[in-house]
Write a protein that holds these residues in place. Sequence first.
Motif, PDB file in Angstrom:
ATOM      1  N   UNK A  74       0.720  -1.225  -0.109  1.00 12.80           N
ATOM      2  CA  UNK A  74       0.213  -0.186   0.043  1.00 12.80           C
ATOM      3  C   UNK A  74       0.970   1.194  -0.117  1.00 12.80           C
ATOM      4  N   UNK A  75       0.417   2.333  -0.586  1.00 14.83           N
ATOM      5  CA  UNK A  75       0.870   3.531  -0.497  1.00 14.83           C
ATOM      6  C   UNK A  75       0.297   4.513   0.391  1.00 14.83           C
ATOM      7  N   UNK A  76      -0.815   4.212   0.685  1.00 12.59           N
ATOM      8  CA  UNK A  76      -1.729   5.117   1.738  1.00 12.59           C
ATOM      9  C   UNK A  76      -1.477   4.481   2.974  1.00 12.59           C
ATOM     10  N   UNK A  77      -1.130   4.982   3.877  1.00 13.04           N
ATOM     11  CA  UNK A  77      -0.788   4.973   5.571  1.00 13.04           C
ATOM     12  C   UNK A  77      -2.400   4.411   6.108  1.00 13.04           C
ATOM     13  N   UNK A  78      -3.338   5.440   5.518  1.00  9.03           N
ATOM     14  CA  UNK A  78      -4.636   4.937   6.212  1.00  9.03           C
ATOM     15  C   UNK A  78      -5.033   3.596   5.998  1.00  9.03           C
TER      16      UNK A  78
END
Length: 575
Positions: A527-531
């Motif tokens: 994933x690129x998004x931390x969320x």
Amino acid sequence: MLGKLLVRYLKRYRWLLVGVLVFQFLSAMASLYLPRLNANIIDQGVARGDTEFIWSTGSLMLAISLGQITCSIIATFFAARAAMQAGRDIRLDVYEKVSAFSEREVSQFGPGSLITRNTNDVQQVQMLAMMGATMLVTAPLLAIGGVIMALQQDVGLSWLIGVSVPSLLVVAGLIISRMVPLFRSFQKKLDAVNRIMREQLTGIRVVRAFVREPIEAERFSVANHDIMVVGRKVGSLFVLLFPLAMLVLNVTVVGVIWFGGIQVDAGQVEIGTLFAFMQYVGQILMGVLMASFMTIMIPRAAVSAERIGEVLASESTLTRAADATTEFPAPGTVAFRDATFTYPGAEHPVLEGITFDAARGQTVAIVGSTGAGKTTLVSLIPRLFDVTAGSVAVGGVDVRQADLDRLWTTIGLVPQRPFLFTGTVASNLRFGREDATDADLWHALEVAQGRDFVEAMEGGLDARISQGGTNVSGGQRQRLAIARAIVHRPDVLVFDDSFSALDLTTDARLRQALWRELPEVTKIVVAQRVSTITDADQIVVLDDGRMVGLGTHEQLLETSETYKQIVDSQLGVEA
């Protein structure tokens, strides 16, 4: 290579080839016998006014001609059948070999070249097999048989054959020797045209988005012009060959008429014998010309056979262990032990010393900057690549010792660039499990947050999908790929940045549904998004191919500077 390839595949149809030999032999014998009968009609029937002899001999010639035609048709049918079946077998073997390639071998040859080898190259070998089965039998029979029959008619004119045949061979040899390098170049140019065309069709949206149509058109035009130049040179040589061959034939016929006429005038040779000799000379030169034509086809087919042989001789790095196991004692587990991977010819490894465990049902996230090796890492799990050092285990078994089909059954992969096949929504979702019911498909779509848009499509599950999924959006394509992996019912789900095209709300709903509906399935998420990964059981932090952090979101905020920088950068952007 050409000979080995033809022997390897044509020996399966040896009885068809025997039939070709038999019927071609009969056809050639008939062709050689007809001029003698023609000479008898002229010398014995016409000269003496024997009408009965003319009718009986003419009827025999007609019967022999019909038999010759019948034998030629049967021989050509057998040759075509053997060649077409051999071509089918070659294409099947090339397809099976390419299907077993890892990404390394596919990249080495190039997709465009592999397509050309399995289509145009096979066609060249196939055509040679068909033409060779007929011409290479007929040509020597006509040439050698014609010489024997001509000498029986008139030895005094045989010196004309001794001059014309070598002359024709020299002409053909000079032209053919120049064709060989051109054929090799032509196949390479054809590869280039196919590669450029494939790139432009695949990347048509990018081409239009950056207004690159004129530049790409020029790029294709250059490749197209290059193959045209080579093809024109080959065509020019073809244009030379046949007129020169006809020149030799016509000059020889003129010589036969000139010197034969002198002998006829002197009473040494009869007119029918002279006509028969002329026909035999034509058959001899025709046999030589047919052999020359075959030698033109052989160089191009030899190049094609060499290219096919390269594919068939290549061994995939995804070797199947002789004692491969189909039993996984710890289903759903993934273990990396000092895993290292280096691309062939690279100076530095892409991944080095990766060690972590994923227990059954856990969610393990992989994060890192662009080029950190995230996609390469998850590609090691289903053996798209093999580690160059260390090991990767799935279900408690080293993936190199696992049965490949059994291994792939336990893994569901959603690649970074999801690909959909031509067909329907249902056929794409059933790609991993053909016996899945419609209820299974709708449930998978619901988990993947794709039910709403599929229901809105005309036909629902039977809605048409274009090749590559170009008639649906990027987010819809990702959700269909995720649903396809869920239908597969794997023990391990691998998501390679598979939520990037989804908005935050859909992303959150999808993750919640995955965690809720598939609690026993291990989830490996790039994933690129931390969320997307804050609630993961473990987070693996990569930096330049090395693991620089391992733990939960809270732990890494305290212990990993790299992870903290990634979080801060995203929060800063969001702020």
